[in-house]
Design a protein around this motif. Structure first.
Motif, mmCIF file in Angstrom:
data_model
loop_
_atom_site.group_PDB
_atom_site.id
_atom_site.type_symbol
_atom_site.label_atom_id
_atom_site.label_comp_id
_atom_site.label_asym_id
_atom_site.label_seq_id
_atom_site.Cartn_x
_atom_site.Cartn_y
_atom_site.Cartn_z
ATOM 1 N N GLN A 1 4.959 -3.187 13.067
ATOM 2 C CA GLN A 1 4.976 -2.074 13.035
ATOM 3 C C GLN A 1 4.774 -2.319 12.221
ATOM 4 O O GLN A 1 3.960 -0.599 11.883
ATOM 5 C CB GLN A 1 6.559 -1.238 13.436
ATOM 6 N N ASP B 1 1.246 0.426 12.339
ATOM 7 C CA ASP B 1 0.958 2.472 11.902
ATOM 8 C C ASP B 1 0.704 1.973 10.801
ATOM 9 O O ASP B 1 -0.164 3.536 10.965
ATOM 10 C CB ASP B 1 2.605 2.334 11.039
ATOM 11 N N TRP B 2 -0.079 1.044 9.915
ATOM 12 C CA TRP B 2 -1.027 1.548 9.094
ATOM 13 C C TRP B 2 -2.491 1.393 9.257
ATOM 14 O O TRP B 2 -3.353 1.109 8.191
ATOM 15 C CB TRP B 2 -0.301 0.841 7.517
#
Length: 125
Positions: free
Chosen positions: A85, A89-90
């Motif tokens: 995740q 997300d990054w």
């Protein structure tokens, strides 16, 4: 103290430091909690921090070391989705942060192997 004698204590220290970090600075950990999990990210952050502290204590004590090390290996597998995740997300973060997020993914493998090795070493005594 030989390597095999230090290895469990180093693993316990790593888990203890991570557990404390979940309570001392929870916000970054909240951001890695997969959105599919029910409840609040903070509850998962605190819960995983508490598990890390319990695993650290279990590994530090010879009597519970093998069982706790096996549980730590399972825990490292279980938290892998949070690392995925984070990487997802990054993907638009600055390069150093993005690299750190991606680098965490393969690091789970040596952590799992380390914990399994600690359990095996303890069981063979």
């Amino acid at each position: 103290m030989g390597r095999s004698a230090r290895s469990p204590l180093l693993l316990a220290g790593l888990l203890a430091a991570a557990g404390v970090a979940h309570f001392a600075a929870p916000k970054p950990f909240d951001a890695t909690v997969p959105r599919a999990l029910p409840g609040s990210p903070r509850a998962w952050t605190y819960g995983s921090g508490a598990v890390e502290l319990a695993l650290a204590a279990g590994i530090a004590l010879p009597r519970t070391r093998a069982m706790a090390a096996r549980a730590a290996a399972a825990f490292f597998v279980g938290v892998f989705p949070a690392n995925v995740q984070m990487a997802v997300d990054w993907h638009k973060r600055p390069e150093p942060l993005r690299t750190a997020a991606y680098a965490r993914l393969p690091l789970q493998v040596p952590l799992v192997l380390w914990a399994r090795g600690v359990a095996r070493d303890e069981e063979s005594r």
